[in-house]
Design an enzyme around this catalytic site. Structure first.
Site, PDB file in Angstrom:
ATOM      1  CG  HIS A 126      -1.863   1.005   1.474  1.00 38.83           C
ATOM      2  ND1 HIS A 126      -3.165   1.286   0.860  1.00 38.83           N
ATOM      3  CD2 HIS A 126      -1.557   2.436   1.772  1.00 38.83           C
ATOM      4  CE1 HIS A 126      -3.585   2.286   1.041  1.00 38.83           C
ATOM      5  NE2 HIS A 126      -2.742   3.226   1.691  1.00 38.83           N
ATOM      6  CD  GLU A 127       1.736   3.673   3.707  1.00 35.15           C
ATOM      7  OE1 GLU A 127       2.047   4.705   3.159  1.00 35.15           O
ATOM      8  OE2 GLU A 127       0.752   3.418   4.449  1.00 35.15           O
ATOM      9  CG  HIS A 130       0.141   6.360  -0.499  1.00 37.73           C
ATOM     10  ND1 HIS A 130      -1.020   6.502  -0.966  1.00 37.73           N
ATOM     11  CD2 HIS A 130      -0.474   5.835   0.612  1.00 37.73           C
ATOM     12  CE1 HIS A 130      -1.949   6.541  -0.361  1.00 37.73           C
ATOM     13  NE2 HIS A 130      -1.618   5.831   0.887  1.00 37.73           N
ATOM     14  CG  HIS A 136      -6.324   6.510   0.177  1.00 35.28           C
ATOM     15  ND1 HIS A 136      -6.446   6.936   1.465  1.00 35.28           N
ATOM     16  CD2 HIS A 136      -5.272   5.374   0.270  1.00 35.28           C
ATOM     17  CE1 HIS A 136      -5.394   6.707   2.057  1.00 35.28           C
ATOM     18  NE2 HIS A 136      -4.771   5.886   1.566  1.00 35.28           N
TER      19      HIS A 136
HETATM   20  N1  TQI Z   1      -1.551   5.577   6.877  1.00 36.97           N
HETATM   21  C1  TQI Z   1      -2.316   6.217   5.889  1.00 36.97           C
HETATM   22  C2  TQI Z   1      -2.214   5.588   4.434  1.00 36.97           C
HETATM   23  O1  TQI Z   1      -1.057   5.109   4.238  1.00 36.97           O
HETATM   24  C3  TQI Z   1      -1.703   7.447   5.940  1.00 36.97           C
HETATM   25  C4  TQI Z   1      -2.224   8.607   4.891  1.00 36.97           C
HETATM   26  C5  TQI Z   1      -3.517   8.975   5.080  1.00 36.97           C
HETATM   27  C6  TQI Z   1      -1.657   8.787   3.381  1.00 36.97           C
HETATM   28  N2  TQI Z   1      -3.839   9.448   3.929  1.00 36.97           N
HETATM   29  C7  TQI Z   1      -3.100   9.576   3.198  1.00 36.97           C
HETATM   30  C8  TQI Z   1      -0.663   8.439   2.982  1.00 36.97           C
HETATM   31  C9  TQI Z   1      -2.785   9.918   1.600  1.00 36.97           C
HETATM   32  C10 TQI Z   1      -0.681   9.019   1.884  1.00 36.97           C
HETATM   33  C11 TQI Z   1      -1.535   9.653   1.087  1.00 36.97           C
HETATM   34  O2  TQI Z   1      -3.183   5.523   4.064  1.00 36.97           O
HETATM   35  S1  TQI Z   1      -2.398   4.312   7.577  1.00 36.97           S
HETATM   36  C12 TQI Z   1      -3.623   1.407   5.293  1.00 36.97           C
HETATM   37  C13 TQI Z   1      -5.070   0.731   4.766  1.00 36.97           C
HETATM   38  C14 TQI Z   1      -2.535   3.022   6.430  1.00 36.97           C
HETATM   39  C15 TQI Z   1      -3.845   2.308   6.110  1.00 36.97           C
HETATM   40  O3  TQI Z   1      -1.389   3.722   8.838  1.00 36.97           O
HETATM   41  O4  TQI Z   1      -3.631   4.537   7.994  1.00 36.97           O
HETATM   42  C16 TQI Z   1      -2.500   0.842   5.022  1.00 36.97           C
HETATM   43  C17 TQI Z   1      -1.380   2.298   6.010  1.00 36.97           C
HETATM   44  F1  TQI Z   1      -5.127   1.422   3.830  1.00 36.97           F
HETATM   45  F2  TQI Z   1      -4.828  -0.641   4.589  1.00 36.97           F
HETATM   46  F3  TQI Z   1      -5.833   0.911   5.696  1.00 36.97           F
HETATM   47  C18 TQI Z   1      -1.262   1.313   5.415  1.00 36.97           C
HETATM   48 CL1  TQI Z   1      -2.641  -0.663   4.047  1.00 36.97          CL
HETATM   49 ZN    ZN Z   2      -2.994   4.968   1.930  1.00 35.06          ZN
END
Ligand code: TQI
Ligand code: ZN
Ligand code: ZN
Length: 169
Positions: A126-127, A130, A136
């Site tokens: 996921h990261e 990004h 998303h």
């Molecule tokens: N971290 C958020 C994410 O990576 C951080 C974030 C929010 C973000 N909005 C963003 C990063 C926009 C970049 C652009 O989405 S988290 C998931 C998921 C997170 C969430 O810790 O909430 C995953 C990290 F989507 F599965 F819920 C990894 Cl896989």
């Molecule tokens: Zn994300």
């Protein structure tokens, strides 16, 4: 449906390889490195970009590390669950993981005895999305869907993720 960051940020046209490195002070083991290698492979299979690990942290395109609490970028981590990790849009390259999570890098997260167990590869895939420029997705099966449950493993790119990344690369 997939999204991009505003202004469609991406790595430059013609980028064939991006290097990545792990924060040298983290002392990460080969298991963690293997998980990231698999996660990068999933994206390189569907794009024209190859990813190569380098030991030269300063000059790497993508910099990966585990941190707890405040760690200098104005986006402090919050302890167990909540925010798990964050990554910045191109061409920043920073991917940070919350060191307070109960990361599972080996074995079956769904069988973990810890209710807070988080699958490292799922979050890494996921990261990396990004880092490459994806925002998303509204498609629940997509890796870029904004929520994942604890003790869940989701590592296969969905058609929506592939279509999105192939607009960029
Ligand atoms: N971290 C958020 C994410 O990576 C951080 C974030 C929010 C973000 N909005 C963003 C990063 C926009 C970049 C652009 O989405 S988290 C998931 C998921 C997170 C969430 O810790 O909430 C995953 C990290 F989507 F599965 F819920 C990894 Cl896989
Ligand atoms: Zn994300
Ligand atoms: Zn950070």
């Amino acid at each position: 449906h997939y999204t991009f960051f505003s202004e469609m940020q991406r790595w430059p046209e013609g980028t064939q390889e991006l290097t990545y490195a792990f924060e040298p002070n983290n002392g990460l083991d080969d298991v963690v490195k293997g998980v990231f290698s698999n996660a990068f492979d999933r994206w390189s299979k569907v794009t024209t970009i190859k990813f190569r690990e380098t030991t030269s942290y300063e000059s790497a395109d993508l910099k990966i590390g585990f941190y707890s609490g405040s760690h200098g970028d104005g986006e402090p981590f919050d302890g167990v669950l909540g925010t798990l990790a964050h990554a910045f849009s191109p061409t920043n390259g920073m991917l940070h993981l919350d060191g307070a999570e109960d990361w599972v890098a080996i074995g079956d997260v769904t069988a973990s005895s810890l209710s807070s167990a988080v699958d490292l590869e799922s979050v890494a895939v996921h990261e990396i999305g990004h880092l490459l420029g994806l925002g998303h997705s509204s498609v629940e099966e997509a890796i870029m869907y904004p929520t994942i449950g604890a003790r869940t493993r989701k590592v296969e790119l969905a058609e929506d993720d592939i279509k999105g990344i192939q607009v960029l690369y």
